[in-house]
Design an enzyme around this catalytic site. Sequence first.
Site, short mmCIF file in Angstrom:
data_model
loop_
_atom_site.label_atom_id
_atom_site.label_comp_id
_atom_site.label_asym_id
_atom_site.label_seq_id
_atom_site.Cartn_x
_atom_site.Cartn_y
_atom_site.Cartn_z
CD GLU A 83 -2.86 1.14 2.42
OE1 GLU A 83 -2.92 0.13 3.15
OE2 GLU A 83 -3.55 2.16 2.62
CE LYS A 262 -5.92 -1.30 5.66
NZ LYS A 262 -5.06 -0.42 4.85
CG ASP A 278 1.04 -16.74 11.28
OD1 ASP A 278 0.22 -16.00 10.72
OD2 ASP A 278 0.78 -17.91 11.61
CG HIS A 376 -4.80 7.98 0.87
ND1 HIS A 376 -5.31 7.00 0.09
CD2 HIS A 376 -4.20 7.37 1.93
CE1 HIS A 376 -5.05 5.83 0.64
NE2 HIS A 376 -4.38 6.03 1.75
P1 NAD Z 1 9.11 -23.93 15.75
O1 NAD Z 1 8.43 -25.07 16.38
O2 NAD Z 1 9.65 -24.08 14.39
O3 NAD Z 1 10.29 -23.40 16.68
C1 NAD Z 1 10.18 -23.29 18.08
C2 NAD Z 1 11.13 -24.26 18.76
O4 NAD Z 1 12.46 -23.86 18.52
C3 NAD Z 1 10.99 -24.21 20.26
O5 NAD Z 1 9.97 -25.10 20.65
C4 NAD Z 1 12.37 -24.60 20.75
O6 NAD Z 1 12.45 -26.01 20.93
C5 NAD Z 1 13.29 -24.22 19.61
N1 NAD Z 1 14.16 -23.07 19.89
C6 NAD Z 1 15.47 -22.94 19.55
N2 NAD Z 1 15.96 -21.73 19.93
C7 NAD Z 1 14.97 -21.08 20.52
C8 NAD Z 1 14.86 -19.77 21.12
N3 NAD Z 1 15.88 -18.92 21.20
N4 NAD Z 1 13.66 -19.42 21.63
C9 NAD Z 1 12.60 -20.25 21.58
N5 NAD Z 1 12.65 -21.49 21.03
C10 NAD Z 1 13.82 -21.91 20.50
O7 NAD Z 1 8.16 -22.65 15.67
P2 NAD Z 1 7.03 -22.07 16.61
O8 NAD Z 1 7.46 -20.68 16.95
O9 NAD Z 1 6.66 -22.98 17.72
O10 NAD Z 1 5.80 -21.99 15.60
C11 NAD Z 1 5.69 -20.94 14.66
C12 NAD Z 1 4.99 -21.41 13.42
O11 NAD Z 1 3.74 -22.01 13.72
C13 NAD Z 1 4.69 -20.29 12.48
O12 NAD Z 1 5.15 -20.66 11.20
C14 NAD Z 1 3.17 -20.21 12.48
O13 NAD Z 1 2.70 -19.74 11.24
C15 NAD Z 1 2.75 -21.61 12.76
N6 NAD Z 1 1.43 -21.88 13.34
C16 NAD Z 1 0.59 -20.90 13.75
C17 NAD Z 1 -0.63 -21.22 14.33
C18 NAD Z 1 -1.53 -20.11 14.81
O14 NAD Z 1 -1.13 -18.96 14.83
N7 NAD Z 1 -2.76 -20.40 15.24
C19 NAD Z 1 -0.99 -22.55 14.49
C20 NAD Z 1 -0.10 -23.54 14.07
C21 NAD Z 1 1.11 -23.19 13.50
#
Ligand code: NAD
Length: 423
Positions: A83, A262, A278, A376
């Site tokens: 945008e 927004k 995300d 705008h």
């Molecule tokens: P992930 O599971 O890939 O990474 C997290 C893991 O990384 C932790 O559990 C830990 O074991 C490890 N880790 C290593 N270094 C770390 C640090 N410094 N801090 C924290 N953890 C560390 O990712 P995630 O963050 O659990 O999930 C994010 C993804 O899930 C996004 O891609 C999102 O789009 C997706 N997602 C979103 C939803 C929702 O928003 N409702 C639902 C399901 C999945």
Amino acid sequence: MAKTSRISGFHKMSLQERIQVLRDFADLNDQDVALLGQSAVLGIETAERMIENVIGTFELPLGLVPNMAVNGRDILVPLAVEESSVVAALANAAKMARSGGGFFTSSSGPIMIAQIQTVGLSDPFAAKLKILERRDEIIALANEQDPVLVKLGGGCQDIEVRVLDSAAGPMVVTHILVDTRDAMGANAVNTMAEALAPHIEGWTGGRVFLRILSNLADRRLARARCLVKKDAIPPGPEVIDGIVTAWAFADADPYRAATHNKGIMNGVSALVVATGNDFRAIEAGAHSFAARTGRYRSLTTWEKNRDGDLVGSIEMPLAVGLVGGATVIHPLAKLVIKILGVKTARELAEIGAAVGLCQNLAALRVLAAEGVQRGHMSLHAKNIAVMAGARDREIDEVARRLVEEGKVRVDRAEAILKEIRGR
Ligand code: NAD
């Protein structure tokens, strides 16, 4: 014969095979196909590892916002957004906020919530207490799932249990509160909730149905405030009362609040996208938090202080990560983090809050001072000029004349362009 979108084994096809299927289906020509199947920065192989059925990648402009200062540190903020006027407005408002030292931030800590829904209970209140009695055991069981997170100082810290009276009868909803450190944490907390399900069934005699993260991340709040000196806001101090009145309108009326928030998300989401996070999760969190009182309200507050200066504040959930998801896969996302100079997810979230507040300052000032149309329109006019076929220097001239005439329309742009080219 009618074309069918029922394509068996589409996901097993190679990239080129998928593009060929698409080419036949949508009658694409060579020029169309040349736009697909490639990616200069992300790399098509990386894209194929990120999502299913990839046919290409989709670019957005990446703009850089100057002038921002957060907690006394000057930063340059890259934003990915389609945008026009978002980047310019932020640069402008960030300059005004410098009169009060920029933005000052804080945050609640990176606590995410996962929900475990238990149904089929005739004694939900007793079940609630049975679960609460197991608090320490639940925390230990959850933490067994993610030793990495625990080692980093995170992990499950507490639980909450609520009894909901729903259209499908009573249900007991257990929340686990998990410090996810530098991860957004969705996968991390979902895994914990999953592991707890059979235990909760055993303790309560109920049936666990859903176990999933809540995007209403109200334990993961980022905050920012700023002060704009009364002589640092154009056209002058009289605009401050207008800004406060414009904010009060948003806070009182969901129709206005939707557009107000927004605008805030114009900045926040553009940062979230640029960091590979995300953006749907952040949007869901922001809007559900804005409605937490039962009425959808403003995410910001604007006041006039004793000296007559403008003071603004924002508080909103900002579940962003530096690890996990696309944040570590996308080379540009990693570069954006380097440019921002942040070391923790909390710092990133706080910059997000500052960007949201800054965008809101820009929007409210324009609304209060000039009416949003003028600013705008000049950017919109450039888009119209491009649509009419203007190129390079022609764009500015066509846009300027469209705005002067007060007719920002493609037909006028075409006529002006014809005239310019005829000269
Ligand atoms: P992930 O599971 O890939 O990474 C997290 C893991 O990384 C932790 O559990 C830990 O074991 C490890 N880790 C290593 N270094 C770390 C640090 N410094 N801090 C924290 N953890 C560390 O990712 P995630 O963050 O659990 O999930 C994010 C993804 O899930 C996004 O891609 C999102 O789009 C997706 N997602 C979103 C939803 C929702 O928003 N409702 C639902 C399901 C999945």
